[in-house]
Design an enzyme around this catalytic site. Structure first.
Site, mmCIF file in Angstrom:
data_model
loop_
_atom_site.group_PDB
_atom_site.id
_atom_site.type_symbol
_atom_site.label_atom_id
_atom_site.label_comp_id
_atom_site.label_asym_id
_atom_site.label_seq_id
_atom_site.Cartn_x
_atom_site.Cartn_y
_atom_site.Cartn_z
ATOM 1 N N HIS A 65 -14.722 -62.435 4.069
ATOM 2 C CA HIS A 65 -14.608 -63.033 5.401
ATOM 3 C C HIS A 65 -14.061 -62.002 6.368
ATOM 4 O O HIS A 65 -13.428 -61.024 5.970
ATOM 5 C CB HIS A 65 -13.686 -64.256 5.365
ATOM 6 N N CYS A 229 -1.991 -63.607 5.585
ATOM 7 C CA CYS A 229 -2.875 -62.542 5.112
ATOM 8 C C CYS A 229 -3.403 -61.790 6.328
ATOM 9 O O CYS A 229 -3.266 -62.258 7.461
ATOM 10 C CB CYS A 229 -4.020 -63.097 4.265
#
Length: 720
Positions: A65, A229
């Protein structure tokens, strides 16, 4: 979710053998739907995100992603592979691949939906239903959260992402019995088996979830956690879901703050105050980390939160039982520039992180100041350093005045190099309290002619002094003035004393000795130094070793009148750093069949990156085939560095690649040195890849793709 995916974005027979090929196959479906405008640009963004951290998860899941300027709308494509694709997960290949594409400016509502999906990937029933789906329409309906088709195992309402909840920013629990809803950007309390408001505690007497249930009248163990993240789309929320599930099973009260791209709401201070322990699972700095100071803390990477949540909960409970706690609130609970990692990191790793903090903040000053000085010489001539101050004499129509202006601005920028280096080394060690003594120590090092070595020592001293002061127990009444008065005052005085009286002169002598030694290098010794610097520049392509060589070179020219040897070192370093991307571009041009389609496209961009002295342009090639690419790059870089030193090429500018060749001494021989290294590296890469046979195309399956003996792509980044 209905507008983010569809049957045309689902491939239940994904035949790709590598993660790059899988991303390309799914991205091509996004292009066909008009969701991605530039396939290669988008794939480059995906690869860059993958280089930060592998996106494979336990349980056979790959979730590449990224955010990208080439994405028009948030989009999700799903592929199912029979052979499995290696995304770097500890337990092996992934058979379920989710490619998530978010626009660079995606709104919070879309990102919240994507985060909801990320949480659902931790649900075994949801993934089982996807594995059992017999059509693209069925799989798309499961992902969207539509009414599940009858007859699909596990395709219940509990396995779908509820659109209503997602649109409201809520996330659902693993099953109906253990649902714990909460905003995707807020803390979510678990361990009670029912939904709670963010930042609140369950009412007394509420039934505990299955697992370790506290005895009657006993307060449950309370944990607050933060997950984050680099992209903030997937791993942040998957770690939160995993921790919440483990909390329910352990019978603890666990509240998670997800610091993701959809924004975040800080945990209620009362909840933090009542917590018995803290879990920080992150790969980017935790915002407002000092809120959790003084409590038993487990600090790990975000993947640990996904893969071993029960261990983390057990570890924080053990720390609480032993009475271990993090630094008190007046001490810095963490450093914004430190890289998240296990608490067991060695001193060497921490030292490297601190030094790289200083270097990373120093490099922009080097680039700006050095290029301004170089332009000053180019416009005003080589005597421009003798020009009077432009404040006293400036003629608008004279090129010499403009050259003097640029040169003098660049000189001012260069004066910040050592103080900035020292200040941000101290910042890396002790957060903001380290800045003042760090800058003061760096300025003293500059005045004492201690140079680059003095800056390193001053930064480490300042950081160490601040850390020592922060460990002293201070009465509560004085804690408010510690960060703004006491710590800057005491740490600056101590650091200044040590630099001026104790170590400043010895370091200045060592710096002078090193400079004199470099100035005296001729013949074989200079060539060997050039070869060593070339090896360092090409070893990790922008990583710590590369940066050490670059910082060493730039420190030599960061003076008003650098020596010829210092400018020769700078020339050798820049020449060697240009070799890897240029060589890979050449190799993909002359032997394209040995490279995948994605690599051939990356090769086109590598021409420009290499010419601009951006060594990172070779990272995609090194990440895919490190055993062939890195040694080849090092061989070419060593040759270029040695030849540059042998030719006596000089360079005053610290950056610019071929665009500053007119400012280089012996420019033709300098280009010959670069060309020689590029040809050697390209020839070695072609030879080594040719020995294994033709590279697999994007449609090759896993087993066939590795019959040639190519090393398995681990997904680990080459550069730090």
């Amino acid at each position: 979710m209905s507008d983010m995916t569809g049957a045309d974005l689902v491939d239940l027979d994904l035949s790709a053998g590598t993660k790059e090929a899988a991303a390309r196959a799914l991205a091509e479906r996004m292009v066909a739907r008009g969701r991605v405008t530039d396939l290669e640009g988008f794939l480059a963004d995906v690869a860059a995100r993958e280089a930060q951290m592998p996106t494979g998860l336990d349980g056979g899941i790959g979730i590449p992603h990224c955010r990208s300027a080439h994405v028009t709308e948030p989009t999700l494509a799903f592929g199912r592979s029979a052979a499995g694709i290696d995304f770097g997960a500890p337990d092996g290949p992934a058979d379920l691949v989710f490619l998530i594409a978010a626009p660079a400016g995606a709104d919070d509502a879309h990102l919240t939906i994507l985060s909801s999906l990320a949480r659902k990937l931790m649900d075994a029933e949801f993934t089982a239903a996807l594995r059992a789906a017999d059509s693209a329409q069925t799989a798309a309906a499961l992902i969207r959260g539509d009414e599940p088709p009858a007859g699909i195992p596990g395709a219940s309402e509990d396995t779908a992402v509820a659109p209503a909840a997602a649109s409201a920013g809520a996330t659902t629990g693993s099953t109906a019995e253990t649902a714990a809803a909460g905003s995707a950007g807020t803390g979510t309390s678990t361990g009670t088996g029912k939904a709670t408001e963010p930042g609140t505690r369950d009412e007394p007497g509420a039934p505990e979830a299955a697992g370790a249930v506290p005895a009657p009248g006993e307060e449950p163990f309370r944990i607050v956690a933060v997950t984050s993240c680099p992209t903030g789309i997937a791993h942040t929320y998957m770690a939160a879901e995993s921790l919440e599930h483990a909390g329910r099973e352990a019978g603890v009260e666990l509240v998670v703050e997800t610091q993701g791209s959809a924004g975040f709401a800080r945990l209620d201070p009362a909840v933090i105050a009542a917590a018995d322990g803290v879990i920080l699972a992150h790969d980017v700095p935790v915002r407002d980390k000092d809120r959790f100071a003084g409590k038993p803390t487990v600090d790990v990477g975000v993947k640990a939160g996904i893969n071993r949540p029960a261990e983390l909960i057990a570890e924080v409970r053990e720390k609480a039982a032993r009475g271990e706690a993090s630094a008190p609130a007046h001490a810095s609970a963490g450093t914004p520039v430190e890289r998240a990692g296990d608490a067991t990191e060695g001193y060497g790793t921490k030292l490297r992180t601190w030094l790289m903090s200083g270097v990373s903040y120093m490099v922009p000053f080097v680039a700006a100041g050095g290029l301004l000085i170089a332009l000053g010489f180019a416009i005003g001539g080589w005597q421009i350093d003798k020009a009077p101050s432009v404040m006293d004499h400036f003629v608008w129509t004279q090129a010499g005045s403009w050259g003097a202006l640029l040169f003098q601005i660049g000189g001012v920028a260069f004066k910040f190099l050592v103080p900035v280096l020292a200040g941000y080394i101290a910042y890396g060690m002790a957060d903001r309290p380290g800045l003042v003594p760090g800058f003061v120590g760096g300025a003293i090092a500059l005045d004492a002619d201690a140079g680059f070595l003095g800056g390193l020592a001053a930064g480490l001293l300042a950081g160490g002094v601040v850390l020592a002061i922060q460990r002293v127990r201070i009465p509560a009444v004085l804690r408010g003035i510690m960060p703004v008065v006491v710590i800057p005052l005491v740490s600056s005085a101590v650091t200044g004393f040590l630099m001026l009286v104790v170590i400043g002169k010895p370091i200045a002598s060592a710096q002078k000795g090193l400079t004199d030694w470099l100035s005296g290098l001729t013949g074989t010794h200079a060539v060997l130094l050039g070869a060593l610097l070339g090896l360092m520049m090409c070893f990790d392509l922008g990583g710590p070793v590369n940066k050490v060589a670059y910082a060493f070179a730039t420190a030599g020219i960061a003076v008003t009148d650098p020596s010829d040897s210092a400018m020769q070192i700078m020339a050798a370093v820049m020449a060697a750093g240009m070799v890897p991307p240029l060589a890979m571009a050449l190799a993909t041009t002359v032997r394209g069949r040995l490279f995948t389609p994605a690599e051939r496209e990356n090769g086109k961009a590598a021409w420009v990156l290499g010419a601009s002295f951006i060594s990172e342009g070779a990272i995609p090639f090194a990440a895919a085939d490190p055993l062939r690419v890195i040694p080849s790059a090092m061989a070419g870089g060593a040759l270029t560095g040695a030849l540059s030193m042998a030719f006596g090429a000089t360079l005053r500018a610290p950056h610019g690649g071929v665009f500053v060749v007119p400012l280089i001494g012996s420019p033709l021989l300098y280009l010959v040195a670069i060309a020689a290294g590029v040809c050697v590296t390209a020839a070695l890469v072609v030879l080594l890849k040719g020995m294994r046979g033709q590279a697999p195309e994007s449609g090759t399956t896993g087993p066939a793709a590795r019959q040639d003996g190519a090393p398995r792509d681990t997904g680990q980044p080459v550069a730090a």
